[in-house]
Design a protein around this motif. Structure first.
Motif, PDB file in Angstrom:
ATOM      1  N   MET A   1     -24.228  -8.779   1.103  1.00 29.29           N
ATOM      2  CA  MET A   1     -23.800  -7.502   1.664  1.00 29.29           C
ATOM      3  C   MET A   1     -22.395  -7.173   1.169  1.00 29.29           C
ATOM      4  N   LYS A   2     -22.152  -5.906   1.049  1.00 35.39           N
ATOM      5  CA  LYS A   2     -20.794  -5.492   0.721  1.00 35.39           C
ATOM      6  C   LYS A   2     -20.214  -4.738   1.912  1.00 35.39           C
ATOM      7  N   ALA A   3     -18.944  -4.911   2.113  1.00 39.09           N
ATOM      8  CA  ALA A   3     -18.282  -4.219   3.219  1.00 39.09           C
ATOM      9  C   ALA A   3     -16.996  -3.591   2.716  1.00 39.09           C
ATOM     10  N   ARG A   4     -16.666  -2.465   3.321  1.00 35.62           N
ATOM     11  CA  ARG A   4     -15.407  -1.811   2.973  1.00 35.62           C
ATOM     12  C   ARG A   4     -14.592  -1.688   4.258  1.00 35.62           C
ATOM     13  N   VAL A   5     -13.345  -2.096   4.199  1.00 37.44           N
ATOM     14  CA  VAL A   5     -12.480  -2.028   5.375  1.00 37.44           C
ATOM     15  C   VAL A   5     -11.324  -1.067   5.082  1.00 37.44           C
ATOM     16  N   HIS A   6     -11.121  -0.110   5.978  1.00 32.64           N
ATOM     17  CA  HIS A   6      -9.976   0.787   5.878  1.00 32.64           C
ATOM     18  C   HIS A   6      -8.940   0.335   6.889  1.00 32.64           C
ATOM     19  N   VAL A   7      -7.728   0.131   6.443  1.00 30.08           N
ATOM     20  CA  VAL A   7      -6.648  -0.227   7.361  1.00 30.08           C
ATOM     21  C   VAL A   7      -5.577   0.854   7.264  1.00 30.08           C
ATOM     22  N   MET A   8      -5.301   1.510   8.389  1.00 27.49           N
ATOM     23  CA  MET A   8      -4.278   2.565   8.414  1.00 27.49           C
ATOM     24  C   MET A   8      -3.267   2.240   9.510  1.00 27.49           C
ATOM     25  N   LEU A   9      -2.046   2.705   9.321  1.00 27.51           N
ATOM     26  CA  LEU A   9      -1.067   2.594  10.388  1.00 27.51           C
ATOM     27  C   LEU A   9      -1.522   3.474  11.544  1.00 27.51           C
ATOM     28  N   LYS A  10      -1.310   3.018  12.771  1.00 27.96           N
ATOM     29  CA  LYS A  10      -1.703   3.821  13.934  1.00 27.96           C
ATOM     30  C   LYS A  10      -0.869   5.086  13.990  1.00 27.96           C
ATOM     31  N   ASN A  11      -1.412   6.110  14.637  1.00 24.63           N
ATOM     32  CA  ASN A  11      -0.647   7.344  14.829  1.00 24.63           C
ATOM     33  C   ASN A  11       0.635   7.024  15.596  1.00 24.63           C
TER      34      ASN A  11
ATOM     35  N   GLY B   1       1.506  16.512   5.518  1.00 27.26           N
ATOM     36  CA  GLY B   1       1.708  15.116   5.884  1.00 27.26           C
ATOM     37  C   GLY B   1       0.892  14.204   5.005  1.00 27.26           C
ATOM     38  N   VAL B   2       1.405  12.997   4.811  1.00 23.70           N
ATOM     39  CA  VAL B   2       0.697  11.996   4.016  1.00 23.70           C
ATOM     40  C   VAL B   2       0.754  10.675   4.767  1.00 23.70           C
ATOM     41  N   ARG B   3      -0.387  10.021   4.895  1.00 24.54           N
ATOM     42  CA  ARG B   3      -0.419   8.681   5.480  1.00 24.54           C
ATOM     43  C   ARG B   3      -1.067   7.781   4.442  1.00 24.54           C
ATOM     44  N   GLN B   4      -0.454   6.631   4.222  1.00 22.66           N
ATOM     45  CA  GLN B   4      -1.042   5.723   3.234  1.00 22.66           C
ATOM     46  C   GLN B   4      -1.512   4.440   3.891  1.00 22.66           C
ATOM     47  N   GLY B   5      -2.688   4.014   3.521  1.00 27.05           N
ATOM     48  CA  GLY B   5      -3.223   2.781   4.066  1.00 27.05           C
ATOM     49  C   GLY B   5      -3.828   1.956   2.964  1.00 27.05           C
TER      50      GLY B   5
ATOM     51  N   ASN C   1     -17.586 -13.792  -1.715  1.00 25.61           N
ATOM     52  CA  ASN C   1     -17.703 -13.934  -3.170  1.00 25.61           C
ATOM     53  C   ASN C   1     -16.601 -13.227  -3.930  1.00 25.61           C
ATOM     54  N   GLY C   2     -16.153 -12.113  -3.388  1.00 26.29           N
ATOM     55  CA  GLY C   2     -15.116 -11.372  -4.098  1.00 26.29           C
ATOM     56  C   GLY C   2     -14.421 -10.392  -3.189  1.00 26.29           C
ATOM     57  N   VAL C   3     -13.172 -10.138  -3.490  1.00 28.96           N
ATOM     58  CA  VAL C   3     -12.392  -9.166  -2.721  1.00 28.96           C
ATOM     59  C   VAL C   3     -11.633  -8.275  -3.695  1.00 28.96           C
ATOM     60  N   ARG C   4     -11.714  -6.964  -3.482  1.00 35.11           N
ATOM     61  CA  ARG C   4     -10.924  -6.024  -4.277  1.00 35.11           C
ATOM     62  C   ARG C   4     -10.096  -5.221  -3.289  1.00 35.11           C
ATOM     63  N   GLN C   5      -8.829  -5.085  -3.587  1.00 31.84           N
ATOM     64  CA  GLN C   5      -8.000  -4.308  -2.673  1.00 31.84           C
ATOM     65  C   GLN C   5      -7.485  -3.043  -3.350  1.00 31.84           C
ATOM     66  N   GLY C   6      -7.546  -1.959  -2.634  1.00 35.83           N
ATOM     67  CA  GLY C   6      -7.055  -0.689  -3.162  1.00 35.83           C
ATOM     68  C   GLY C   6      -6.250   0.023  -2.110  1.00 35.83           C
ATOM     69  N   LYS C   7      -5.953   1.278  -2.374  1.00 31.30           N
ATOM     70  CA  LYS C   7      -5.204   2.025  -1.368  1.00 31.30           C
ATOM     71  C   LYS C   7      -5.937   3.300  -1.008  1.00 31.30           C
ATOM     72  N   VAL C   8      -5.608   3.787   0.167  1.00 31.04           N
ATOM     73  CA  VAL C   8      -6.202   5.021   0.641  1.00 31.04           C
ATOM     74  C   VAL C   8      -5.057   5.938   1.088  1.00 31.04           C
ATOM     75  N   VAL C   9      -5.138   7.187   0.648  1.00 33.13           N
ATOM     76  CA  VAL C   9      -4.091   8.146   0.973  1.00 33.13           C
ATOM     77  C   VAL C   9      -4.729   9.306   1.719  1.00 33.13           C
ATOM     78  N   GLU C  10      -4.244   9.587   2.915  1.00 35.10           N
ATOM     79  CA  GLU C  10      -4.756  10.724   3.674  1.00 35.10           C
ATOM     80  C   GLU C  10      -3.748  11.853   3.598  1.00 35.10           C
ATOM     81  N   LEU C  11      -4.222  13.007   3.155  1.00 33.14           N
ATOM     82  CA  LEU C  11      -3.336  14.152   2.945  1.00 33.14           C
ATOM     83  C   LEU C  11      -3.696  15.263   3.909  1.00 33.14           C
ATOM     84  N   ASP C  12      -2.683  15.874   4.502  1.00 31.32           N
ATOM     85  CA  ASP C  12      -2.892  17.035   5.359  1.00 31.32           C
ATOM     86  C   ASP C  12      -2.362  18.245   4.586  1.00 31.32           C
ATOM     87  N   LEU C  13      -3.285  19.133   4.194  1.00 33.44           N
ATOM     88  CA  LEU C  13      -2.917  20.240   3.309  1.00 33.44           C
ATOM     89  C   LEU C  13      -2.960  21.584   4.023  1.00 33.44           C
TER      90      LEU C  13
END
Lengths: 79, 79
Positions: free
Chosen positions: B1-11, B35-39, A34-46
């Motif tokens: 149903m709602k689903a969330r998918v995380h896509v990250m670059l492999k280590n 370090g910062v990884r963006q997905g 029905n719908g798709v929303r795309q965003g970004k995820v940032v993983e930070l190592d502090l």
């Protein structure tokens, strides 16, 4: 500490990237999307080891760089 | 149903976007970012109401479209 930041377009803001994914899924034969929303995820190592201080720092980073708060909302998660 | 998918670059896969963010944070005066990884994150709104079936469908979508499994890993979360 590690932190994960989710940045999504706010509801009501047009998401052409999500729309493109929805169309592509349809073309591949996936019905019932029905719908798709795309965003970004940032993983930070502090270096900061205090969770509260680290979270405050990450919120600050979101306000200043990671999210455009006019059209995007963000959510910080310490991991 | 709602689903969330995380896509990250492999280590081990170079992440120039994450590196750019790390540099930018440094320029803004944020020290202590190792370090910062963006997905990306994709939120799907599905017609399917059975959680197991929906999850299988989303995994299939990831394999076929949402992730490039050569260099990216994905994680599906039903919400």
């Amino acid at each position: 500490m590690k932190a994960r930041v989710h940045v999504m377009l706010k509801n009501g803001v047009l998401d052409p990237q999500g729309e493109a994914v929805r169309h592509a899924l349809g073309s591949l034969g996936f019905d019932g999307v029905n719908g798709v929303r795309q965003g970004k995820v940032v993983e930070l190592d502090l270096t900061e080891s205090d969770a509260a201080k680290a979270e405050a720092q990450v919120n600050d980073m979101c306000e200043k760089l990671l999210a455009n708060t006019v059209i995007e909302s963000y959510r910080v998660e310490m991991i």
